[in-house]
Design a protein around this motif. Structure first.
Motif, PDB file in Angstrom:
ATOM      1  N   MET A   1       0.855  -1.169   0.000  1.00  0.00           N
ATOM      2  CA  MET A   1       0.000   0.000   0.000  1.00  0.00           C
ATOM      3  C   MET A   1       0.902   1.233   0.000  1.00  0.00           C
ATOM      4  O   MET A   1       1.863   1.311   0.747  1.00  0.00           O
ATOM      5  N   ARG A   3       1.779   5.298   0.603  1.00  0.00           N
ATOM      6  CA  ARG A   3       1.518   6.201   1.724  1.00  0.00           C
ATOM      7  C   ARG A   3       0.224   6.966   1.515  1.00  0.00           C
ATOM      8  O   ARG A   3      -0.582   7.106   2.453  1.00  0.00           O
ATOM      9  N   PHE A   6      -2.752   4.890   2.358  1.00  0.00           N
ATOM     10  CA  PHE A   6      -2.823   4.702   3.802  1.00  0.00           C
ATOM     11  C   PHE A   6      -3.430   5.938   4.472  1.00  0.00           C
ATOM     12  O   PHE A   6      -4.333   5.829   5.309  1.00  0.00           O
ATOM     13  N   ARG A   8      -5.324   8.281   3.122  1.00  0.00           N
ATOM     14  CA  ARG A   8      -6.742   8.415   2.752  1.00  0.00           C
ATOM     15  C   ARG A   8      -7.617   7.514   3.617  1.00  0.00           C
ATOM     16  O   ARG A   8      -8.679   7.925   4.085  1.00  0.00           O
ATOM     17  N   ALA A   9      -7.167   6.275   3.822  1.00  0.00           N
ATOM     18  CA  ALA A   9      -7.950   5.332   4.622  1.00  0.00           C
ATOM     19  C   ALA A   9      -8.047   5.793   6.077  1.00  0.00           C
ATOM     20  O   ALA A   9      -9.121   5.717   6.688  1.00  0.00           O
ATOM     21  N   VAL A  10      -6.950   6.287   6.631  1.00  0.00           N
ATOM     22  CA  VAL A  10      -6.966   6.775   8.016  1.00  0.00           C
ATOM     23  C   VAL A  10      -7.851   8.012   8.129  1.00  0.00           C
ATOM     24  O   VAL A  10      -8.634   8.142   9.070  1.00  0.00           O
ATOM     25  N   TYR A  13     -11.454   6.957   8.042  1.00  0.00           N
ATOM     26  CA  TYR A  13     -11.811   6.329   9.319  1.00  0.00           C
ATOM     27  C   TYR A  13     -12.037   7.398  10.396  1.00  0.00           C
ATOM     28  O   TYR A  13     -12.986   7.299  11.179  1.00  0.00           O
ATOM     29  N   ARG A  51       2.333  -4.787   5.016  1.00  0.00           N
ATOM     30  CA  ARG A  51       1.237  -4.961   5.980  1.00  0.00           C
ATOM     31  C   ARG A  51       1.718  -4.884   7.424  1.00  0.00           C
ATOM     32  O   ARG A  51       1.068  -4.275   8.268  1.00  0.00           O
ATOM     33  N   ILE A  54       2.166  -1.293   8.337  1.00  0.00           N
ATOM     34  CA  ILE A  54       0.864  -0.631   8.492  1.00  0.00           C
ATOM     35  C   ILE A  54       0.262  -0.968   9.852  1.00  0.00           C
ATOM     36  O   ILE A  54      -0.254  -0.097  10.547  1.00  0.00           O
ATOM     37  N   LEU A  58      -0.729   1.737  12.767  1.00  0.00           N
ATOM     38  CA  LEU A  58      -2.072   1.796  13.342  1.00  0.00           C
ATOM     39  C   LEU A  58      -2.032   1.616  14.853  1.00  0.00           C
ATOM     40  O   LEU A  58      -2.773   2.278  15.589  1.00  0.00           O
ATOM     41  N   SER A  65      -6.954  -2.594  13.256  1.00  0.00           N
ATOM     42  CA  SER A  65      -6.584  -2.940  11.885  1.00  0.00           C
ATOM     43  C   SER A  65      -7.744  -2.743  10.917  1.00  0.00           C
ATOM     44  O   SER A  65      -7.546  -2.760   9.701  1.00  0.00           O
ATOM     45  N   VAL A  68      -7.864   0.381   8.062  1.00  0.00           N
ATOM     46  CA  VAL A  68      -7.319   0.355   6.695  1.00  0.00           C
ATOM     47  C   VAL A  68      -7.824  -0.879   5.996  1.00  0.00           C
ATOM     48  O   VAL A  68      -7.827  -1.946   6.495  1.00  0.00           O
TER      49      VAL A  68
END
Length: 68
Positions: A1, A3, A6, A8-10, A13, A51, A54, A58, A65, A68
């Motif tokens: 993945m 940066r 990562f 964007r997902a955080v 969330y 992974r 990551i 997190l 977990s 993401v």
């Protein structure tokens, strides 16, 4: 993945769960930046993130977990 994916997902969330989120690309050496979530922070490099890395990021941010 990557940066960016990562982050964007955080960010997604955090918005969904009402958490403070801030990305500071200039706070870090070289191509590293700092992400703040709630009262926690961690440094994220600009490279492909495996992974296990990551999961460590997190954990430092206090997120599960499922973020993401």
């Amino acid at each position: 993945m990557k940066r960016d994916a990562f982050l964007r997902a955080v960010r997604r969330y955090c918005r969904k769960n009402g958490l403070y989120y801030d990305w500071q690309p200039g706070e870090g050496k070289g191509s590293h930046g700092t992400v703040y979530v709630g009262g926690r922070k961690t440094t994220v490099p600009d490279k492909d993130l495996p992974r296990f890395y990551i999961d460590d990021l997190l954990e430092q941010l206090g997120l599960g977990s499922d973020a993401v």
